[in-house]
Design an enzyme around this catalytic site. Structure first.
Site, PDB file in Angstrom:
ATOM      1  N   TYR A 126       0.825  -1.214   0.000  1.00  0.00           N
ATOM      2  CA  TYR A 126       0.000   0.000   0.000  1.00  0.00           C
ATOM      3  C   TYR A 126       0.859   1.264   0.000  1.00  0.00           C
ATOM      4  CZ  TYR A 126      -3.964  -3.001   0.782  1.00  0.00           C
ATOM      5  OH  TYR A 126      -4.914  -3.966   0.631  1.00  0.00           O
ATOM      6  N   LYS A 173       3.826 -14.813   4.193  1.00  0.00           N
ATOM      7  CA  LYS A 173       4.178 -15.601   3.007  1.00  0.00           C
ATOM      8  C   LYS A 173       5.704 -15.581   2.919  1.00  0.00           C
ATOM      9  CE  LYS A 173       2.843 -17.792  -0.768  1.00  0.00           C
ATOM     10  NZ  LYS A 173       2.029 -19.020  -0.781  1.00  0.00           N
ATOM     11  N   ASP A 206      -1.946 -18.650   2.690  1.00  0.00           N
ATOM     12  CA  ASP A 206      -2.880 -19.518   1.947  1.00  0.00           C
ATOM     13  C   ASP A 206      -3.483 -20.567   2.872  1.00  0.00           C
ATOM     14  OD1 ASP A 206      -0.136 -19.917   1.781  1.00  0.00           O
ATOM     15  OD2 ASP A 206      -0.146 -20.860  -0.193  1.00  0.00           O
ATOM     16  N   ASP A 230      -5.962  -6.892   4.888  1.00  0.00           N
ATOM     17  CA  ASP A 230      -7.110  -6.367   4.159  1.00  0.00           C
ATOM     18  C   ASP A 230      -7.973  -7.518   3.641  1.00  0.00           C
ATOM     19  OD1 ASP A 230      -8.786  -4.686   2.807  1.00  0.00           O
ATOM     20  OD2 ASP A 230      -7.301  -3.930   1.394  1.00  0.00           O
TER      21      ASP A 230
END
Ligand code: NAD
Length: 335
Positions: A126, A173, A206, A230
């Site tokens: 962002y 991740k 995930d 988000d």
């Protein structure tokens, strides 16, 4: 003593849910002087200002805001004013409690869902650092810093500790983004070491998404960088009845802005259909923040009773009422 609070109705369904919140807050009899300022897609297009000076001046004065959503054009146009506001006031912690409301029937009504999302709110993808290297080749910078990662991890663990929660799960991740998410995780571990009484675990984003759907009751406090926070927020909202019911707070050292997880919902805007619950529960968080704890409890109780008695519920949660009827049902219980 009156509280001075900036009201940003926003656009789309924002003005409708903000009007409901103002009405309901009046019924709590907490004395609030609203400083109402405009912030919406039309204004930004007209003025070209990413955050209008009046909004900045008001928040600098009041240091507390209640905000409706603001539309951001997709795939072009002006940058998100929501992101700009969070950066301008360094609102580094986005806190979103996700809880099943009593009596509300969802696909997961039989599961005890009660978690709090701590989303880093100022960096990651962002940062808006995008660049077209040559035609049809674009790069976007993902920025992760130690300072921001440590302070969001501290907020999550401090909250877990003071609210009597048992576990913090860091979502990442780092198997792929070894440096960026690796740094986020190192910071989370470092902070976790100072809270031995709180269980700490890590999940790859995930797998976390799958676990959230299959066994949402295993989650307590979730600690995430900006983008995963988000996305997982909307997923988590879906577990407890949708975006109409999940509130949020953007907290910094010197300023706080309370707003729902949902956006401007253009598909239902202007029709009086929006569920104001998320905005009302954001108002509950705001009341706690300004020290009006008793009023916060009363408002929370009134919203919960409306759900447990299934009175005045809006269509998104299986009812047939509109925004105003829902607000009136809550006000009826506050009188
Ligand atoms: P959205 O959250 O606006 O809507 C998604 C779906 O949820 C829609 O079907 C909508 O009708 C429904 N919904 C949302 N809030 C609801 C409510 N209170 N009551 C009943 N139903 C509700 O997401 P979107 O459509 O992806 O985004 C629309 C715009 O909002 C975009 O421009 C986006 O950038 C912006 N947005 C702003 C914020 C913010 O201001 N903080 C947050 C998210 C999205």
């Amino acid at each position: 003593m009156s509280h001075h609070i900036t009201l940003i109705p926003g656009d789309g369904i924002g003005p409708e849910v903000a009007a409901a919140a103002v009405q309901v807050l009046a019924a709590t009899r907490v004395s609030i002087e609203w400083d109402r300022v405009e912030l919406n897609a039309d204004l930004i297009r007209r003025t070209g200002e990413s955050i209008p000076a009046a909004v900045v001046a008001s928040l600098e004065r009041t240091r507390v805001g209640l905000k409706g959503p603001v539309t951001t054009p997709v795939g072009g146009g002006f940058s998100s004013v929501n992101v700009a506001l969070r950066k301008r006031f360094d609102l580094f912690a986005n806190i979103r409690p996700v809880r099943l409301l009593p009596g509300l029937r969802t696909r997961f009504s039989d599961v005890a869902i009660d978690m709090v999302i701590f989303r880093e709110n100022t960096e990651d993808l962002y940062s808006g650092l995008e660049h077209e290297v040559v035609t049809d080749v674009v790069t976007t910078l993902k920025v992760i810093t130690r300072t921001a990662s440590i302070r969001i991890a501290r907020s999550a663990f401090e909250h877990a500790s003071s609210a009597g929660r048992r576990k913090v799960s860091a979502i990442h991740k780092a198997n792929i983004m070894k440096l960026a998410d690796g740094l986020f995780l190192r910071c989370a571990r470092e902070v976790a070491a100072g809270y031995p009484q709180i269980e700490y675990n890590e999940l790859i984003v995930d797998n976390a998404s799958m676990q959230l759907v299959v066994r949402p009751d295993q989650f307590d406090v979730l600690l995430l960088p900006n983008l995963y926070g988000d996305i997982i927020s909307d997923l988590a909202a879906g577990l407890v009845g949708g975006l109409g019911v999940v509130p949020g707070a953007n907290i910094g050292e010197n300023c706080a802005i309370f707003e729902a997880v949902h956006g401007s919902a253009p598909d239902i805007a202007g029709q009086g259909l929006a569920n104001p619950t998320a905005m009302l529960l954001s108002s509950v968080m705001m009341l706690r923040h300004i020290g009006e704890t008793a009023a916060a409890e009363r408002l929370q109780g009134a919203v919960e009773r409306v759900y447990s008695e299934a009175r005045g519920l809006t269509r998104d949660v299986g009812g047939s009422s509109g925004t105003r009827e829902f607000a009136e049902a809550v006000i009826g219980l506050l009188a």
